[in-house]
Scaffold this motif. Structure first.
Motif, PDB file in Angstrom:
ATOM      1  N   ILE C 125       0.835  -1.199   0.000  1.00 12.84           N
ATOM      2  CA  ILE C 125       0.000   0.000   0.000  1.00 12.84           C
ATOM      3  C   ILE C 125       0.872   1.251   0.000  1.00 12.84           C
ATOM      4  CG2 ILE C 125      -1.710   1.291   1.340  1.00 12.84           C
ATOM      5  CD1 ILE C 125      -2.889  -1.325   2.264  1.00 12.84           C
ATOM      6  N   ASP C 126       0.567   2.171  -0.896  1.00 16.47           N
ATOM      7  CA  ASP C 126       1.276   3.452  -0.947  1.00 16.47           C
ATOM      8  C   ASP C 126       0.938   4.269   0.295  1.00 16.47           C
ATOM      9  OD1 ASP C 126       0.324   2.553  -3.755  1.00 16.47           O
ATOM     10  OD2 ASP C 126       1.929   3.943  -4.246  1.00 16.47           O
ATOM     11  N   GLN C 128       0.662   7.262   0.532  1.00 13.55           N
ATOM     12  CA  GLN C 128      -0.219   8.372   0.135  1.00 13.55           C
ATOM     13  C   GLN C 128      -1.720   8.063   0.318  1.00 13.55           C
ATOM     14  OE1 GLN C 128       2.395   7.284  -1.606  1.00 13.55           O
ATOM     15  NE2 GLN C 128       3.325   8.888  -2.875  1.00 13.55           N
ATOM     16  N   PHE C 129      -2.091   6.777   0.377  1.00  6.25           N
ATOM     17  CA  PHE C 129      -3.523   6.441   0.463  1.00  6.25           C
ATOM     18  C   PHE C 129      -4.100   6.602   1.868  1.00  6.25           C
ATOM     19  CE2 PHE C 129      -2.743   3.298  -3.210  1.00  6.25           C
ATOM     20  CZ  PHE C 129      -3.064   4.256  -4.157  1.00  6.25           C
ATOM     21  N   LEU C 131      -5.683   7.338   5.374  1.00  2.00           N
ATOM     22  CA  LEU C 131      -6.631   8.320   5.901  1.00  2.00           C
ATOM     23  C   LEU C 131      -7.105   9.310   4.839  1.00  2.00           C
ATOM     24  CD1 LEU C 131      -5.099   8.926   9.417  1.00  2.00           C
ATOM     25  CD2 LEU C 131      -6.954   7.419   8.741  1.00  2.00           C
ATOM     26  N   PRO C 132      -7.846   8.825   3.869  1.00  2.00           N
ATOM     27  CA  PRO C 132      -8.245   9.656   2.732  1.00  2.00           C
ATOM     28  C   PRO C 132      -9.141  10.842   3.080  1.00  2.00           C
ATOM     29  CG  PRO C 132      -9.454   7.573   2.732  1.00  2.00           C
ATOM     30  CD  PRO C 132      -8.388   7.453   3.772  1.00  2.00           C
ATOM     31  N   PHE C 133      -9.827  10.773   4.217  1.00  2.00           N
ATOM     32  CA  PHE C 133     -10.719  11.880   4.574  1.00  2.00           C
ATOM     33  C   PHE C 133      -9.994  12.919   5.428  1.00  2.00           C
ATOM     34  CE2 PHE C 133     -13.904   8.442   3.971  1.00  2.00           C
ATOM     35  CZ  PHE C 133     -14.651   9.049   2.966  1.00  2.00           C
TER      36      PHE C 133
ATOM     37  N   TRP D  31       1.898  11.706  -9.444  1.00  2.00           N
ATOM     38  CA  TRP D  31       2.613  10.497  -9.036  1.00  2.00           C
ATOM     39  C   TRP D  31       1.874   9.254  -9.528  1.00  2.00           C
ATOM     40  CZ3 TRP D  31       0.781   7.101  -4.976  1.00  2.00           C
ATOM     41  CH2 TRP D  31      -0.444   7.508  -4.436  1.00  2.00           C
ATOM     42  N   ASN D  34       1.847   2.354  -6.586  1.00  3.71           N
ATOM     43  CA  ASN D  34       2.650   1.124  -6.685  1.00  3.71           C
ATOM     44  C   ASN D  34       2.098   0.070  -7.639  1.00  3.71           C
ATOM     45  OD1 ASN D  34       4.480   2.146  -4.892  1.00  3.71           O
ATOM     46  ND2 ASN D  34       3.679   1.050  -3.092  1.00  3.71           N
ATOM     47  N   TYR D  82      -4.998  -3.629  -0.524  1.00  4.06           N
ATOM     48  CA  TYR D  82      -4.415  -2.581  -1.360  1.00  4.06           C
ATOM     49  C   TYR D  82      -5.526  -1.855  -2.127  1.00  4.06           C
ATOM     50  CZ  TYR D  82      -1.545  -0.052  -4.637  1.00  4.06           C
ATOM     51  OH  TYR D  82      -0.963   0.960  -5.345  1.00  4.06           O
ATOM     52  N   ALA D  89      -9.464   5.962  -1.604  1.00  2.39           N
ATOM     53  CA  ALA D  89      -8.832   7.268  -1.850  1.00  2.39           C
ATOM     54  C   ALA D  89      -9.339   7.883  -3.165  1.00  2.39           C
ATOM     55  CB  ALA D  89      -7.312   7.111  -1.891  1.00  2.39           C
TER      56      ALA D  89
ATOM     57  N   THR E   3     -10.198   3.782   8.357  1.00  2.00           N
ATOM     58  CA  THR E   3     -10.506   4.821   7.368  1.00  2.00           C
ATOM     59  C   THR E   3     -11.008   6.133   7.965  1.00  2.00           C
ATOM     60  OG1 THR E   3     -11.168   2.992   5.932  1.00  2.00           O
ATOM     61  CG2 THR E   3     -11.655   5.220   5.148  1.00  2.00           C
TER      62      THR E   3
END
Lengths: 137, 137, 137, 137, 137, 137
Positions: C125-126, C128-129, C131-133, D31, D34, D82, D89, E3
């Motif tokens: 997992i990147d 960057q993903f 906690l998207p909120f 960007w 992955n 993933y 996101a 999340t």
């Protein structure tokens, strides 16, 4: 009795017929199985899916029979009855013998069992497994 | 950190050591991966599982590498991360090249896609698929 | 031919009839499908399940059609043939066109493919993903 | 730590860079996640998968956010961690609010429950469900 | 790192605290596990799910330990790592011994194997299995 | 209509008949269900599978009925229709009442729901769950 019905050759558009023709030519077969006739309502999906299947299942680093065996293994694990029927038939056409069929099923059964034993016992990945191609490439 | 912990060779009973020894001898390896050390708390399961794996994965109508590829295909479809790591490593040891790995994954991906298209479109099995070995055996 | 048989309206207890009545009223329908008649042997399950379905499928932040599409997507991924048939029918009733049906299936097929490619290639997992909120709440 | 490692932009071939460029342009992002860097070892798979995702996820009869919600629903049902992270996101980027996220999860949970109740009770498909588009097309 | 984040007791609304209090009282425990703190963002889901779990897992025709074993079996089959960890812990609290744990895993492994052998060999259901309760009820 | 056909008692080899006889003797039954007749084409698989099932399903730390309930739970979660039919029938033979059946299904349904809620909300494992047997063994 598929959701949108099946599109037979005689009722198909020129675009769809072109795919059907390529399927029959590639497979040296004179009929089209229901899967393609069901998704032909979406010609973009039909074309893209057939193009991908044709490329992926062609001879390469793995031979076509091995690829069919893998297809069956996935279909059994997913309980996709249509796919088991169609890819078992394809595998037989490409040379799968009853003995090979039986060994395939034994591996699939065993793999499904150990997959769950590993999961149920919460086993952690051995660091030795990491990057298996590393020393070779 | 497996549920019951791992049983190391030096702490194992004679019965368990005999299985460990056979695993290492069969695999020409000098270590035991966590899966076996996790299930060794149940010596009957350990013995039965190893005996089955040994028999099923031996050369037969299918060669050992093909069997590993099938094992990986099932493990990916089941999202068993441990099994993917361990059987990818085994497959490399038995001769899987990066090119073969990539074709394997492409087939597994494609099979998972078409399995669901067939299911979502509610496609019925073609009568032509029935009893694929019938004309041959 | 369900395991415990189906409980028809005329044979149902007052408690079960009340649920059946609410199902028909809510759905503006004059019949009850087999699922409810099968689980009506367990009135607590019948009531709880219907109450949950009614609440969850009601208009909210997502509209009822979108919810049905999601229901179909899950049912296809699980290979639940009954559920695919019933929720495809419900989705049509709520406005799903053949074009929407076809796009739904294409997304479901694609998602199932990439889910397995990610898994087979053991992709991490990147960061960057996470906690998207976070930047929004 | 993906099986074959990740191919970064600076190390990529012209062919792979072209796909990376198109991904970033289409997504208005700077960007590459992955997944694409992992499968870039197989440029044919990279191109075909990106092309399919791009076509399938584009606005059509269903809007892009609805498609992302469906993608998340499949990924949750498949336990693809993933994919859950990446498509949650993406969905947020396309407008999913926390309220929509919560309704999505509730539907996915409910669908998984009733899928199994139907299966466990061995419920037969109601003839009324057959060919749901029939009266319309 | 869920999340939406976790809602701790001190930050919870009265409505959510009431559920947390009932969970701790029912379980004779002084802490709340992450699952509930994660879904507490949707108080309706929190309440409904807890109410259902409480009712379903209570003693009835099956005792609470048997129910936990079933919960673990489902969670292993679904590869839900969180659920395996939490329900294995619950089962231990309700009396599961290591011997019971090992037999549970052996059954789960075996069932997953034979499920796939049946499917791969395309075995048809014996008419003798139909309506198993019929002669008795 | 199984892939390789079914091997009836009168057509079976001595080796296969010995397994059939042991199945009937162990189960105090006078018939063999299709599963065994389908896999009898692979006598090694037949023997190994029956031997494993016999050992695993025998009374131990868990009683035979509890083991059947677990078998049904796995089979429902895997959507294996044959296995649901056969193991539901076995469970009834071993004492499962309709009330027990209904509680089993409710637990299976609930577990499948919460498995997905946990996954969709990306909940992390509580450190408190680790090594549940630790304080006891």
């Amino acid at each position: 009795m598929s959701t949108l019905g099946l599109i037979e050759y005689q009722d198909a558009s020129t675009e769809v017929r072109a795919v059907y023709d390529d399927i029959m030519a590639t497979r040296k077969s004179d009929w089209i199985n229901n899967f393609w006739k069901a998704i032909a309502h979406d010609p973009a999906l039909l074309k893209r899916t057939w193009q991908s299947v044709k490329e992926i299942m062609a001879p390469g680093a793995l031979d076509p029979l091995t690829k069919e065996l893998i297809y069956v293994a996935v279909s059994v694990t997913n309980s996709c009855h249509y796919c088991i029927a169609s890819h078992t038939a394809s595998a037989v056409k490409k040379g799968m013998t009853p003995a090979m069929f039986m060994e395939l099923q034994a591996v699939v059964g065993m793999a499904n069992e150990t997959n769950k034993l590993v999961t149920g016992y919460q086993v952690e990945i051995d660091p030795q497994f990491g990057l298996p191609f590393a020393p070779r490439t």
